[in-house]
Motif scaffolding. Structure first.
Motif: not given
Length: 584
Positions: A16-30
């Motif tokens: 879940a931590n990797k999932v959280y980080d991936a979502i945070a990164e995608e939100i920031k990039d988009m």
């Protein structure tokens, strides 16, 4: 819009931590306006990591078994309204499993952010405490708990109101509230999930208990192996202090002071017994003492002390907010309310469930737990942890309440429910649990210290093919004497797995002793691997996988196993593609 990632221990272990980080990164990039937050375990551990998406209209979409790559696809799908992300959606069966439960202690787990006091307050948190302080006397609070019929969820099932009243009636200006969060049963994680998922609920329950008995200090005794639970509980305690729910003059009323602290224990199973827990709290070795005096009269530092476990306290705010009658309207005649269980073992949908007392075991295991893995045959369920007992398939319709479970030779315990299928050897299973209790025995009582060791030696001998006539009777005799001669609940219940398996699976013990066979084909020393001539094509796969060169044979001819060399590892059985290798 909001995205919520389940980050209890089970979710984190699943990534879940990797999932959280991936979502945070995608939100920031988009560069999109989406709130990203966290929650605890909702109980569906088999679906972790779980991600919830809540749109601007409040509609929730649940994605399951998400990994980092899928997480980015989900964010893209949400933004672009792409239906491809639907392949990750939770299915109707799993949605139905949640709807079959009744959640009281777990009501906020997997729902709110456990690190936000605002979300807890928004869900109705601390209203019960305010109600108690503003409009109820301590006697009123205890009476409401009595009406609710709440029994301690730690295992003994003692009426909660009685313990609270005894502590209140005890003389003294200094009293304590202690939460037993020393969850030690193998396969049990009910308390950890509440601590990680809804720590303010525990805090509120303990404050209410402090008000009811006249205590101004509380201690949460939690095992140090729960670092996430300790972190979130510390965070919640600090938030509650800042908001004035802990400390001097709670709610600004010059009426009641109460504060909390955490004691991280070393993780001894015996410290689940309340007098051993008190000894450990005081810096001594965790060993039980004689009762009376009970902790309600003479507990922590010889002061009146009330001890309940996490789940018991977690029920208290709901009872005070909704009324004792609402709680007692759920459950069985003598076992009111709901109970949280940790479903583990050979079950399809392992995790946490909270169900009304009185529900049949069959419904918990098959309707909610999804039945047995690979559609194998249900054999038994171990209830009550290592001190509990086994309930066989012919008693699967037993009602889940304190009296019914006790009647069939098991105990409710803290809520561990280990499911076993046809491949489980009941003798070996009894040996496993007895090995655990023997190691966890504090050694104070001779019957427990020596008796469990002798029982384990006999069980080991039976599993290794050296069982003797009279072993079963000796196990029964030792078991009864250990129960009678032990001081605390650990010793008194340690023989339960052995006695209950002898009661329901005596034939398996007899096969081990008399025929030197293990019907479940699990005890290595009792197995014999053979190759069937009519099925062996001489491919040599078994021969190549044998680590001790016990198999001989020419290519395209039937092979043979040298039983004197064979170490019964089963590699040949696993390797054969033609079912030519059998085991007996």
């Amino acid at each position: 819009m909001k995205i919520i990632v389940g980050q209890g221990s089970c979710g984190i272990a699943a990534g879940a931590n990797k999932v959280y980080d991936a979502i945070a990164e995608e939100i920031k990039d988009m560069n999109i306006d989406v709130e990203l937050t966290t929650t605890g375990c909702i109980g569906m551990c088999y679906l972790e990591p779980i991600v919830d998406f809540i749109d601007d209209d409040g509609e929730k979409t649940v994605f399951v078994k998400v990994d980092a790559k899928m997480a980015k696809e989900i964010v893209n799908g949400i933004v672009q309204n792409n239906e491809n992300s639907n392949e990750y959606l939770i299915d109707e069966i799993d949605i139905g499993i949640l709807s079959k439960q009744k959640r009281v202690a777990l009501k906020n787990c997997g729902v709110i952010n456990p690190e936000s006091i605002d979300e807890y307050i928004a869900s109705g948190g601390y209203k019960a405490l305010k109600k108690c302080l503003e409009s109820m006397t301590p006697e009123d609070v205890i009476e409401e708990i009595k009406i609710a019929g709440l029994k301690g969820r730690g295992g003994a099932g003692f009426p909660t109101w009685f313990k609270w009243n005894a502590a209140k009636q005890s003389q003294g200006n200094v009293k304590y509230v202690v939460c037993n969060a020393d969850e030690g049963d193998p396969g049990a994680f009910m308390d950890r999930s509440i601590l990680e998922g809804d720590p303010h609920n525990l805090i509120e329950g303990m404050i209410i208990n402090g008000y009811a008995i006249g205590a101004s200090e509380g201690i949460v005794y939690v095992r140090a192996e729960y670092p996430l639970a300790i972190k979130r509980l510390n965070n919640a305690i600090e938030q509650a202090r800042i908001r004035g729910y802990l400390g001097k003059n709670i709610f600004g009323l010059d009426k009641f002071d109460f504060d909390l602290r955490i004691k991280a224990g070393a993780g001894a199973f015996v410290c689940g017994e309340e007098t051993a827990l008190i000894e450990s709290l005081q810096g001594e070795r965790g060993m039980p003492r004689l009762k009376p005096p009970f902790p309600a009269q003479k507990g922590y530092w010889d002061k009146p002390t009330n001890i309940n476990n996490v789940e018991t306290f977690a029920n208290v705010p709901w009872i005070l907010a909704n009324g004792g009658s609402a709680f007692s309207s759920m459950g069985a005649e003598n076992s009111k309310g709901t109970k949280v269980f940790a479903l583990t073992g050979k079950i399809n949908k392992g995790g946490l469930v909270e169900v009304p007392m009185g529900i049949p075991l069959r419904e918990v295991i098959f309707d909610i737990g999804g039945g047995i893995i690979d559609n194998k045959q249900f054999k038994a369920v171990q209830m009550g942890g290592p001190s509990g007992g086994c309930i066989p398939a012919n008693l699967l319709d037993t009602s889940v309440d304190y009296e019914s479970i006790s009647r069939v030779g098991a105990i409710m315990g803290s809520g561990g429910m280990v499911v076993m299928d046809e491949t489980t050897c009941m003798v070996d299973m009894a040996r496993f649990f007895l090995d655990f209790t023997r190691k966890e025995s504090c050694g104070k009582c001779i019957h427990c210290r020596i008796g469990t060791k002798r029982m384990l030696e006999i069980l080991t001998r039976i599993c290794e093919g050296e069982g003797q006539e009279g072993d079963i009777e000796l196990l029964e005799d030792l078991g009864e004497k250990i129960k009678e001669g032990s001081l605390c609940g650990l010793g008194q219940s340690a023989p339960n797995p052995v006695l209950s398996t002898i009661r329901y699976f005596r034939d398996e013990y007899e096969r081990h002793i008399n025929d030197k066979k293990c019907p479940a084909k699990q005890c290595t020393n009792l197995l014999e691997y053979m190759i069937l001539d009519d099925k062996c094509i001489g491919c040599g796969l078994c021969k190549r996988n044998c680590p001790v060169n016990a198999i001989a044979g020419e290519r395209k001819e039937a092979h043979r196993i040298n039983q004197e060399i064979c170490i019964k590892c089963g590699k040949c059985y696993e390797a054969c593609k033609f079912s030519a290798v059998t085991v007996d």
